[in-house]
Scaffold this motif. Structure first.
Motif, PDB file in Angstrom:
ATOM      1  N   VAL A 142       0.869  -1.186   0.000  1.00 32.06           N
ATOM      2  CA  VAL A 142       0.000   0.000   0.000  1.00 32.06           C
ATOM      3  C   VAL A 142       0.901   1.230   0.000  1.00 32.06           C
ATOM      4  N   ARG A 143       1.210   1.720  -1.183  1.00 30.67           N
ATOM      5  CA  ARG A 143       2.179   2.809  -1.307  1.00 30.67           C
ATOM      6  C   ARG A 143       1.535   4.190  -1.367  1.00 30.67           C
ATOM      7  N   VAL A 144       0.283   4.262  -1.771  1.00 27.96           N
ATOM      8  CA  VAL A 144      -0.411   5.556  -1.820  1.00 27.96           C
ATOM      9  C   VAL A 144      -1.014   5.788  -0.435  1.00 27.96           C
ATOM     10  N   ARG A 145      -0.448   6.769   0.273  1.00 27.23           N
ATOM     11  CA  ARG A 145      -0.812   7.017   1.668  1.00 27.23           C
ATOM     12  C   ARG A 145      -1.111   8.511   1.837  1.00 27.23           C
ATOM     13  N   LEU A 146      -2.323   8.807   2.269  1.00 28.51           N
ATOM     14  CA  LEU A 146      -2.799  10.187   2.311  1.00 28.51           C
ATOM     15  C   LEU A 146      -3.221  10.533   3.734  1.00 28.51           C
ATOM     16  N   VAL A 147      -2.775  11.682   4.233  1.00 25.68           N
ATOM     17  CA  VAL A 147      -3.006  12.053   5.629  1.00 25.68           C
ATOM     18  C   VAL A 147      -3.726  13.398   5.715  1.00 25.68           C
ATOM     19  N   ASP A 148      -4.893  13.401   6.376  1.00 22.21           N
ATOM     20  CA  ASP A 148      -5.589  14.638   6.738  1.00 22.21           C
ATOM     21  C   ASP A 148      -5.199  14.953   8.175  1.00 22.21           C
ATOM     22  N   PHE A 149      -4.491  16.071   8.371  1.00 22.26           N
ATOM     23  CA  PHE A 149      -4.091  16.497   9.711  1.00 22.26           C
ATOM     24  C   PHE A 149      -4.953  17.684  10.111  1.00 22.26           C
ATOM     25  N   HIS A 150      -5.922  17.413  10.979  1.00 20.68           N
ATOM     26  CA  HIS A 150      -6.906  18.418  11.398  1.00 20.68           C
ATOM     27  C   HIS A 150      -6.325  19.158  12.601  1.00 20.68           C
ATOM     28  N   ALA A 151      -5.732  20.317  12.360  1.00 21.00           N
ATOM     29  CA  ALA A 151      -4.986  20.986  13.421  1.00 21.00           C
ATOM     30  C   ALA A 151      -5.052  22.496  13.259  1.00 21.00           C
ATOM     31  N   GLU A 152      -4.829  23.187  14.371  1.00 18.20           N
ATOM     32  CA  GLU A 152      -4.901  24.647  14.416  1.00 18.20           C
ATOM     33  C   GLU A 152      -3.569  25.309  14.079  1.00 18.20           C
ATOM     34  N   ALA A 153      -2.492  24.825  14.679  1.00 21.50           N
ATOM     35  CA  ALA A 153      -1.204  25.517  14.589  1.00 21.50           C
ATOM     36  C   ALA A 153      -0.446  25.161  13.315  1.00 21.50           C
ATOM     37  N   THR A 154      -0.048  26.177  12.588  1.00 23.05           N
ATOM     38  CA  THR A 154       0.760  25.979  11.386  1.00 23.05           C
ATOM     39  C   THR A 154       2.041  25.228  11.717  1.00 23.05           C
ATOM     40  N   SER A 155       2.676  25.557  12.841  1.00 18.24           N
ATOM     41  CA  SER A 155       3.944  24.922  13.194  1.00 18.24           C
ATOM     42  C   SER A 155       3.778  23.420  13.383  1.00 18.24           C
ATOM     43  N   GLU A 156       2.683  23.014  14.027  1.00 17.69           N
ATOM     44  CA  GLU A 156       2.450  21.586  14.260  1.00 17.69           C
ATOM     45  C   GLU A 156       2.217  20.857  12.941  1.00 17.69           C
ATOM     46  N   LYS A 157       1.459  21.496  12.045  1.00 10.95           N
ATOM     47  CA  LYS A 157       1.206  20.877  10.742  1.00 10.95           C
ATOM     48  C   LYS A 157       2.504  20.738   9.946  1.00 10.95           C
ATOM     49  N   CYS A 158       3.279  21.819   9.922  1.00  9.76           N
ATOM     50  CA  CYS A 158       4.530  21.790   9.161  1.00  9.76           C
ATOM     51  C   CYS A 158       5.493  20.750   9.721  1.00  9.76           C
ATOM     52  N   ALA A 159       5.564  20.667  11.050  1.00 13.22           N
ATOM     53  CA  ALA A 159       6.460  19.689  11.678  1.00 13.22           C
ATOM     54  C   ALA A 159       6.075  18.264  11.307  1.00 13.22           C
ATOM     55  N   LEU A 160       4.767  17.965  11.319  1.00 11.16           N
ATOM     56  CA  LEU A 160       4.340  16.613  10.953  1.00 11.16           C
ATOM     57  C   LEU A 160       4.614  16.345   9.478  1.00 11.16           C
ATOM     58  N   GLY A 161       4.500  17.379   8.641  1.00 10.57           N
ATOM     59  CA  GLY A 161       4.831  17.206   7.235  1.00 10.57           C
ATOM     60  C   GLY A 161       6.268  16.760   7.047  1.00 10.57           C
ATOM     61  N   TRP A 162       7.190  17.438   7.711  1.00  8.54           N
ATOM     62  CA  TRP A 162       8.600  17.047   7.615  1.00  8.54           C
ATOM     63  C   TRP A 162       8.835  15.672   8.238  1.00  8.54           C
ATOM     64  N   TYR A 163       8.136  15.382   9.335  1.00 10.05           N
ATOM     65  CA  TYR A 163       8.313  14.108  10.018  1.00 10.05           C
ATOM     66  C   TYR A 163       7.902  12.933   9.136  1.00 10.05           C
ATOM     67  N   LEU A 164       6.864  13.141   8.326  1.00  6.72           N
ATOM     68  CA  LEU A 164       6.350  12.058   7.485  1.00  6.72           C
ATOM     69  C   LEU A 164       6.883  12.096   6.059  1.00  6.72           C
ATOM     70  N   ASP A 165       7.717  13.081   5.734  1.00 11.63           N
ATOM     71  CA  ASP A 165       8.233  13.192   4.365  1.00 11.63           C
ATOM     72  C   ASP A 165       8.921  11.898   3.933  1.00 11.63           C
ATOM     73  N   GLY A 166       8.496  11.376   2.796  1.00 10.52           N
ATOM     74  CA  GLY A 166       9.050  10.136   2.268  1.00 10.52           C
ATOM     75  C   GLY A 166       8.325   8.893   2.740  1.00 10.52           C
ATOM     76  N   ARG A 167       7.446   9.052   3.745  1.00 13.77           N
ATOM     77  CA  ARG A 167       6.706   7.895   4.263  1.00 13.77           C
ATOM     78  C   ARG A 167       5.233   7.920   3.877  1.00 13.77           C
ATOM     79  N   VAL A 168       4.742   9.066   3.442  1.00 10.68           N
ATOM     80  CA  VAL A 168       3.375   9.178   2.945  1.00 10.68           C
ATOM     81  C   VAL A 168       3.399   9.944   1.629  1.00 10.68           C
ATOM     82  N   SER A 169       2.344   9.770   0.855  1.00  8.37           N
ATOM     83  CA  SER A 169       2.268  10.443  -0.441  1.00  8.37           C
ATOM     84  C   SER A 169       1.913  11.914  -0.290  1.00  8.37           C
ATOM     85  N   ALA A 170       1.040  12.216   0.685  1.00  9.74           N
ATOM     86  CA  ALA A 170       0.610  13.594   0.891  1.00  9.74           C
ATOM     87  C   ALA A 170       0.113  13.776   2.305  1.00  9.74           C
TER      88      ALA A 170
END
Length: 260
Positions: A142-170
């Protein structure tokens, strides 16, 4: 694979826009999969089973949610019966429903994950470690992996984006109802945007009647919020995912004005 993600659908104006335009959107973006965030579907608060079924019937494939998903009592029982309706995966153990959907789209394995933030939000478990646990569960096929991150803080969203980079599709943010202009593909192939925006009336305050919202800032005797009307827009993103690698090839945002 072409994926269309529709931002937080707010009340009747947002629902009507999606119902009337979903076929146009599918054709315009050649969508193989359509995801929508529906936590504000019923009057701005939670869902009702008939409204969810109505969207499924017209072609929404998977629905994500957030902090308002259980505002209506009928959502509690229904979410256990409808696997295509997700709630945040990092809610405490014992919470009804599931935070991940896994299925096939044109013969390709796809996972949709729903997470919620903790900064300026209600109690929830760690979304970073929850994401790790969910990804460990997935079959490598299962290589196509999509994540909806329902969050208020831009910093938290951006941090999770970098944390998951290369492990999820979006990974795409929801919740603020304000579309951001920072869509990009991170170095390891993950498409990212801080918030995909809101589908509903932009004539008020994040989808709700502006006079009702202003009253809440001016007085303690405020009234219940009602949804705004007019200036309806459908906001979201279109993704292009390499089915073999799961890496994103493209991400573009849209904000389409809807005239009923």
């Amino acid at each position: 694979m072409k994926v269309l993600v529709i931002g937080d659908i707010v009340a009747r104006p947002g629902r009507t826009a999606v119902l009337e335009r979903i076929e146009d959107l599918r054709e315009r973006y050649k969508a193989d999969l359509i995801i929508a965030n529906v936590e504000n579907l019923a009057g701005g608060y939670s869902i009702t089973p008939p409204l969810v079924e109505e969207l499924l019937a017209v072609g929404v494939d998977v629905m994500t949610s957030g902090n308002h998903i259980f505002d209506k009592r009928e959502a509690i029982a229904y979410i256990n019966q409808q696997p295509k309706l997700l709630r945040p995966a990092n809610y405490p153990p014992g919470t009804p429903g599931n935070g991940m959907w896994v299925g096939q789209v044109n013969g390709v394995g796809v996972a949709v994950i729903n997470l919620i933030g903790r900064v300026f939000m209600g109690p929830a478990d760690d979304p970073f470690r929850a994401a790790d646990a969910l990804l460990r569960e997935l079959d490598p096929s299962v290589r196509v992996r999509l994540v909806d991150f329902h969050a208020e803080a831009t910093s938290e969203k951006c941090a999770l984006g970098w944390y998951l980079d290369g492990r999820v599709s979006a990974i795409f943010g929801t919740h603020t109802h304000v579309q951001t202009a920072d869509e990009r593909i991170l170095p390891q192939g993950t498409a990212y945007i801080t918030d995909i925006g809101m589908t509903g009336s932009h004539a008020g305050v994040i989808g709700m009647d502006r006079d009702d919202v202003i009253a809440r800032f001016l007085t303690v005797t405020h009234r219940r919020l009602e949804s705004a009307k007019g200036d309806v827009r459908i906001c979201g993103i279109a993704l292009d995912i390499d089915e073999q690698t799961g890496r994103a090839r493209g991400i573009s945002r849209f904000a389409i004005k809807h005239e009923s």
